[in-house]
Enzyme design. Structure first.
Site, PDB file in Angstrom:
ATOM      1  N   ASN A 116      16.201   2.054 -20.169  1.00  0.00           N
ATOM      2  CA  ASN A 116      15.948   3.023 -19.107  1.00  0.00           C
ATOM      3  C   ASN A 116      14.783   2.511 -18.272  1.00  0.00           C
ATOM      4  OD1 ASN A 116      17.783   5.286 -19.825  1.00  0.00           O
ATOM      5  ND2 ASN A 116      16.652   5.103 -21.746  1.00  0.00           N
ATOM      6  N   SER A 137       4.656   1.827  -9.113  1.00  0.00           N
ATOM      7  CA  SER A 137       4.153   1.153  -7.924  1.00  0.00           C
ATOM      8  C   SER A 137       3.751  -0.266  -8.281  1.00  0.00           C
ATOM      9  CB  SER A 137       3.001   1.943  -7.307  1.00  0.00           C
ATOM     10  OG  SER A 137       1.929   2.014  -8.206  1.00  0.00           O
ATOM     11  N   SER A 138       3.152  -0.951  -7.393  1.00  0.00           N
ATOM     12  CA  SER A 138       3.041  -2.404  -7.476  1.00  0.00           C
ATOM     13  C   SER A 138       1.686  -2.920  -7.926  1.00  0.00           C
ATOM     14  CB  SER A 138       3.375  -2.987  -6.100  1.00  0.00           C
ATOM     15  OG  SER A 138       4.656  -2.586  -5.709  1.00  0.00           O
ATOM     16  N   GLU A 154       8.028  -6.715  -3.296  1.00  0.00           N
ATOM     17  CA  GLU A 154       9.445  -7.019  -3.368  1.00  0.00           C
ATOM     18  C   GLU A 154      10.026  -7.020  -1.957  1.00  0.00           C
ATOM     19  OE1 GLU A 154       8.798  -2.664  -3.766  1.00  0.00           O
ATOM     20  OE2 GLU A 154       8.030  -4.342  -4.940  1.00  0.00           O
TER      21      GLU A 154
END
Length: 149
Positions: A32, A37-38, A91
């Protein structure tokens, strides 16, 4: 903090199946996925993806692209910058775009994020996958956050 950087690509009879197959090729199809966030903690360590327990809850950042237009070339890219204080992930993806340009775009974005935070980059890694569509295909590139336990 430990992370793994993975990518995968595959075809399928539907867009969802192609995406699921690409996740499986990357080694993250049976868990799952929880979108985060990054941001990375200081001095993040890049590791190989371990065998993940089926059904496990796994944090990730994901670049994905799917197309059902035969002949299209699709590319999914992630870039990771690691610093002593923190790290950043970006990304990007594209259809019929030069993969080298997408890699450069990702590198520029992650460099900018680190620069805005005044953090020196110790390590910069880019991962991408791309393919030419036969029927329906998906490409993914992902940063997987691994438990420290």
């Amino acid at each position: 903090m430990r992370i793994a950087i993975v990518s995968g690509k595959d075809e399928g009879p539907t867009k969802l199946n192609a995406f699921d197959n690409a996740l499986s090729k990357a080694g993250i199809g049976d868990v799952n996925l929880i979108k985060v966030s990054s941001m990375l903690s200081e001095n993040a360590e890049i590791c190989d993806l371990p065998k993940l327990k089926p059904g496990a809850m796994v944090n990730y950042v994901l670049s994905r692209i799917t197309s059902d237009n035969p002949g299209d070339i699709i590319t999914a890219v992630v870039a990771v910058a690691i610093g002593e204080e923190l790290g950043c992930v970006v990304e990007t993806s594209g259809i019929n775009k030069n993969p080298e340009n997408l890699v450069k775009e990702a590198e520029e974005m992650v460099r900018y994020m680190m620069e805005k935070r005044k953090v020196e980059i110790k390590e910069l890694i880019v991962e991408y996958s791309n393919t030419q569509i036969e029927n329906i295909a998906s490409c993914i590139s992902s940063v997987v956050y691994l438990n420290d336990r």
